[in-house]
Design an enzyme around this catalytic site. Structure first.
Site, PDB file in Angstrom:
ATOM      1  N   SER A  94      41.224 -13.405 -63.974  1.00 33.22           N
ATOM      2  CA  SER A  94      40.086 -13.735 -63.119  1.00 33.22           C
ATOM      3  C   SER A  94      39.888 -12.676 -62.044  1.00 33.22           C
ATOM      4  O   SER A  94      38.751 -12.337 -61.678  1.00 33.22           O
ATOM      5  CB  SER A  94      40.289 -15.109 -62.472  1.00 33.22           C
ATOM      6  N   HIS A 152      38.120  -9.776 -63.696  1.00 32.07           N
ATOM      7  CA  HIS A 152      36.673  -9.967 -63.841  1.00 32.07           C
ATOM      8  C   HIS A 152      35.931  -9.362 -62.646  1.00 32.07           C
ATOM      9  O   HIS A 152      34.877  -8.740 -62.792  1.00 32.07           O
ATOM     10  CB  HIS A 152      36.331 -11.452 -63.943  1.00 32.07           C
ATOM     11  N   CYS A 209      48.096 -20.802 -61.221  1.00 29.46           N
ATOM     12  CA  CYS A 209      46.874 -20.575 -61.995  1.00 29.46           C
ATOM     13  C   CYS A 209      47.129 -20.707 -63.489  1.00 29.46           C
ATOM     14  O   CYS A 209      46.775 -21.696 -64.104  1.00 29.46           O
ATOM     15  CB  CYS A 209      46.239 -19.229 -61.673  1.00 29.46           C
TER      16      CYS A 209
END
Length: 367
Positions: free
Chosen positions: A42, A45, A168
């Site tokens: 993430s 990204h 996470c």
């Protein structure tokens, strides 16, 4: 106080390690001295420009450490507690929190998704100008201030450099199996993508005694890790036709559950195509902004196939994080397999380069 952090300025550029100023925690906030932070896709990204984000920004949202100070009104943690960070600073009283789905809390959208604290401001500055904290966490720094519900107390004998991943990847993957899908013993499970989240899906499937656990990736090292975590069959889809192998393994109907853990259009569509009538595709991977998929609605209705999303493994951090830590400490979750290497904050750009090369296992930044 002064903190050392890796700062993101704009897409396509390397992060810069520099000194920032961190304010003391305010009402309902906690200061944590970090022991470790995982480097998650993430974050990547944002680095690649696939997700928009304010800048300058301290990335990182998967961390663990020790509480150094608490602001007024904090009751769930105290100085000296060991905590795993959570990037869903939920309110605890809305309809989503009250039904055990805090990742859907509007407060998360208003704060973490904007990389600010609950009051809409930041606690980091550089030369007097605000610096944002990714997901109200910003764990690529040696100290962080987070909302109280973003610091989940855990047992003190757990190694922080490993249980950081629970914040996470592990919660997302294991939770997708146990909380979102509620996979039953003996169910057939397909896992597409064997990065940190996908490998955690494999662990979750093994934990609930799923039947066939079929792991798919294009990286042989990732597939070897999946086998070590309980995958009964691994498929390198760059070398072998997935549909043909699935037909031989489970018959023409498909699997009960297909978990997509990458976030690509073609793999999401493959997950849906791989489920049996009455089966479910669970979308766990995070796609780039603007990605859409094509699904035949007649097949969905006529064959009663389902596609559902899973955010943060539908977990309740205050309940699930300590439970996942216990499972790790009891030898029922193998977090070591998820870790490729441990480095310092100065290795952060090397970690993203490894991720870009297709390496699945995590780099853990130790402080």
């Amino acid at each position: 106080m002064k903190v050392t952090a890796a700062v993101f300025e704009e897409a396509g550029k390397e992060l810069v390690v520099q000194e920032l100023e961190l304010d003391d925690p305010k009402d309902g906030e906690v200061l944590v001295r970090l022991a470790a932070s995982g480097v998650c896709h993430s974050d990547y990204h944002v680095v690649k420009g696939e997700w928009g984000s304010p800048s300058p920004l301290v990335l990182g949202h998967e961390g663990a450490g020790v509480v150094e100070a608490v602001g007024p009104g904090v009751t769930t943690v105290e100085v000296g507690d060991h905590v795993v960070l959570s990037w869903v600073p939920y309110c605890g009283h809305c309809k989503y929190c009250n039904t055990g789905r805090p990742a859907l809390c509007p407060q998360v959208q208003e704060s973490a998704y904007q990389s600010v604290m609950l009051d809409g401001t930041t606690r980091l500055t550089r030369d007097g100008e605000p610096v944002y904290s990714y997901c109200a966490t910003g764990s690529f720094a040696d100290r962080v201030v987070v909302p109280e519900t973003g610091a989940i107390p855990i047992r003190k004998d757990a190694p922080l450099e490993k249980v950081a991943l629970i914040g996470c990847a592990v919660a997302t993957g294991v939770g997708a199996v146990i909380n979102t899908a509620k996979v039953q013993a003996g169910d057939t499970v397909l896992v597409i993508g064997c990065g940190g989240v996908g490998l955690s899906v494999v662990m979750g499937a093994a934990l609930v005694s799923a039947g066939k656990i079929i792991a798919v990736d294009i990286n042989d090292d990732s597939l070897a890790r999946a086998r070590s975590l309980g995958a009964t069959t691994t498929i390198n889809s760059a070398k072998t036709d997935l549909a043909d192998v699935l037909h031989d393994l489970v018959g023409p109907d498909g699997v009960d559950w297909a978990f997509e853990a990458i976030g690509l259009k073609r793999t999401i569509e493959t997950a849906f195509q791989s489920i049996r009538p009455g089966g479910t595709a669970v979308i766990v991977g995070q796609a780039a902004d603007g990605v859409t998929v094509e699904i035949d609605p007649l097949v969905m209705s006529d064959r009663e196939k389902s596609m559902i999303g899973s955010s943060y493994g539908t977990c309740h951090p205050a309940v699930d994080f300590p439970r996942l830590v216990d499972l790790f400490m009891e030898g029922k979750l193998d977090l070591d397999v998820l870790i490729a290497r441990t480095g310092t904050i100065h290795d952060i750009n090397k970690a993203f380069a490894a991720m870009g090369s297709g390496e699945a296992a995590r780099t853990v930044i130790a402080y």
